[in-house]
Write an enzyme that holds these catalytic residues in place. Structure first.
Site: not given
Ligand code: PEP
Ligand code: MG
Length: 579
Positions: A195, A302, A338, A440, A463-464, A474, A511
């Site tokens: 993040h 977020r 979200r 995710e 991302n997750d 990550r 996203c």
């Molecule tokens: C993701 O996991 O791709 C996502 C958009 O959520 P975050 O990056 O806030 O975990």
């Molecule tokens: Mg995520």
């Protein structure tokens, strides 16, 4: 002589400036007397702090790269051992009893006497041990005071036009930087989609993470060049290098200015398919950037960032006020709010209860919807605020980290409860507000056909999804090399999700950062994705790629990639597609 260091470039751009190194300073503690009946509770608070300190250090120990010098692990082990020693664990408790004082004060008294003993021994080895004691005590003090592990508070003036260098920065730290006018940041730890990296991209500043031992090689105030694209830092650049990077900065600026020309155009592929392109935000203030690029709406808000850098959680009105600001700025365009994704690297510690301290494996622990369902005191004010905000504009509600139907049912029950409350108070809300889930967790992607009928829309969080599919943290630079959005397993899960949503007649968007990455936009179009939500900084670049794409060519190429097992072959074909 110039020296170059290599890390992981996570936010493009070039910066030239002086380095500001962030150190973790000792904590200001309060000293007060206790009533007799408060003593047992104070001792329990102290013991919890010791346990948390152990957990934190074990967590750091787990992140030491395999090929790191032995010293790092040994250094942490020494700190862990001190946390077993009665000098730090038992004596402060005796002092709490003896002086009827608070835990911070008792620990400070004990620390001062240990330091004095070391000071009386004129020995360099022992004097190094003294600083170890102080560091361990500082850690316990931070925990007792509810200060997150990596929080920093530099003086504002120090950071203006500086290049910040730190061992690690939490998302909360990075957030604080946005108001300081920093040029770039470099950290020793962290991964591409941590993040912290995502925030750097949305701040539009160059950033490099995973630059191991950088703090040892770079001096405070030293002039450096940060190349966020290639993940390179140049220490003490010579005139020739400076000229080169200034030219790159100029070209970069011109490229961005040229992209502005497509701002007013619709987002449409060459053969005429309309693509939805929205933006990701973390704060209402990010709407300025969204407007600047002509964003058609917010595909991911977020909201957990409302909890960062504060002592107590926001109440319903604060949530409502933040959402109202975003809705107002959108002027009729949709926003996907979200619900809280707290946990993992976005920790919140309530200073009143000290609840919320990190677990050993927080990404697999009480995070996002799991935490919200367990702690309705955080979740309900947010749900009420989202429902109330839905009366003001086009609002969609998105639930993170969903694994199965049971969680959806629980959320539905809570929403029903809140609707009742709002009805009783005659407060308005949109009874048809769309309700969606993030894809995710691999379980969600695999069961997408089963779960899509229960929701109004879906959004793929790569991302997750990548982190959990490939079993790689990550935020951990040591395994960043494995973080591959085009790994066949990831591509299959994305394709399965898109197909299942389409079959169920439910819109699906992406996203995660993969959607913002220029290398993957054409592939995603070929896989059937028709809706993207991206970082505002990447918005126009993604739009340009979409407007230059032809689905007739991309669909067969994406199908070809889906059949490939070799990541190198996939990367080669992708390069051809993007050329
Ligand atoms: C993701 O996991 O791709 C996502 C958009 O959520 P975050 O990056 O806030 O975990
Ligand atoms: Mg995520």
């Amino acid at each position: 002589m110039s020296v170059t260091l290599q890390g992981i470039g996570v936010s493009k751009g070039f910066a030239i400036g002086q380095v500001y190194i962030i150190n973790r300073d000792p904590v200001e503690i309060s000293e007060y007397a206790l009533a007799k009946h408060e003593i047992e509770e104070e001792i329990a608070r102290f013991e919890t702090a010791i346990k948390t300190a152990r957990l934190q250090l074990q967590h750091i120990r787990d992140r030491v790269p395999i090929d790191a010098t032995v010293d790092i692990a040994a250094f942490i082990d020494a700190h862990l051992l001190m946390l077993e020693d009665s000098l730090l664990t038992r004596v402060p408790i005796d002092l709490i009893y003896e002086h009827q004082c608070n835990a911070e004060w008792a620990l400070k008294m004990q620390c001062d006497s240990i330091v004095q003993i070391f000071d009386n021994m004129d020995d360099p080895y022992l004097s190094a041990r003294k600083s170890d004691v102080v560091q361990v005590v500082t850690r316990i003090h931070r925990i007792l005071c509810g200060i997150p592990d990596t929080k920093f508070e530099p003086a504002q003036n120090d950071l203006a036009n500086a290049i910040v260098l730190a061992d690690d920065l939490s998302p909360a730290d990075t957030m604080l930087m946005q108001h300081h006018g920093i040029l770039a940041f470099v950290t020793e730890y962290g991964g591409t989609t941590s993040h912290t990296a995502i925030l750097a991209r949305s701040l539009g500043i160059p950033a490099i993470v995973g630059m191991r031992r950088a703090v040892h090689y770079i001096k405070p105030n030293e002039t450096v060049v940060v190349d966020g694209e290639n993940g390179v830092i140049l220490i003490a650049p010579d005139d020739r290098s400076l000229r080169y990077y200034r030219k790159r900065q100029y070209e970069d600026k011109r490229y961005r200015a040229a992209l502005n020309k497509i701002k007013a155009l619709p987002t449409k592929t060459r053969e005429g398919t309309r693509i939805i392109l929205q933006a990701n935000i973390e704060f209402p203030e990010d709407m300025t950037a969204v407007k600047r690029v002509g964003g058609e709406g917010v595909g991911l808000y977020r909201t957990e960032f409302l909890f960062m850098n504060r002592e107590t959680p926001p109440d319903e009105e604060e949530h409502f006020e933040a959402y109202s600001r975003v809705i107002q700025a959108l002027k009729g365009n949709p926003v996907t709010i979200r619900t809280l994704d707290l946990g993992a690297d976005k920790q919140f510690v309530d200073s009143r209860t000290h609840e919320g301290l990190s677990a050993i494996n927080p990404a697999l622990g009480l995070r996002a919807i799991r935490l919200c369902l367990k702690e309705p005191k955080f979740f309900k004010p947010q749900l009420r605020a989202i429902l109330r905000a839905s009366a003001l504009g086009q609002v969609r509600m998105l639930i993170p980290m969903v694994c199965g139907l049971q969680e959806l049912i629980q959320v539905h029950h809570l929403i029903e409860e809140i609707r009742e409350e709002l009805n009783q108070k005659s407060l308005k809300y949109d009874a048809n507000m769309p309700f969606g889930v993030m894809v995710e967790v691999p379980a969600m992607a695999i069961c997408c056909d089963l779960l899509a009928p229960y929701v109004d829309f879906l959004s793929v969080g790569t991302n997750d999804l990548i982190q959990y599919t490939l079993a790689i943290d990550r935020g951990n630079e040591a395994v960043n090399y494995l973080y591959d959005p085009v790994h066949p397993a990831v591509l299959r899960l994305i394709k399965m999700s898109i197909d299942a949503a389409q079959q169920a007649g439910k819109p699906i968007s992406m996203c995660g950062e993969m959607a913002s990455d220029s290398r993957y936009v054409k592939l995603l179009l070929g896989l059937g994705l028709r809706s993207f939500s991206v970082n505002p900084e990447a918005y126009l670049e993604v739009k340009q790629i979409i407007n230059n794409s032809d689905l007739n060519n991309l669909v067969p190429l994406a199908n070809k990639i889906l059949k490939m097992s070799s990541q190198t072959e996939i990367a080669d074909l992708l390069e051809t597609i993007n050329a």
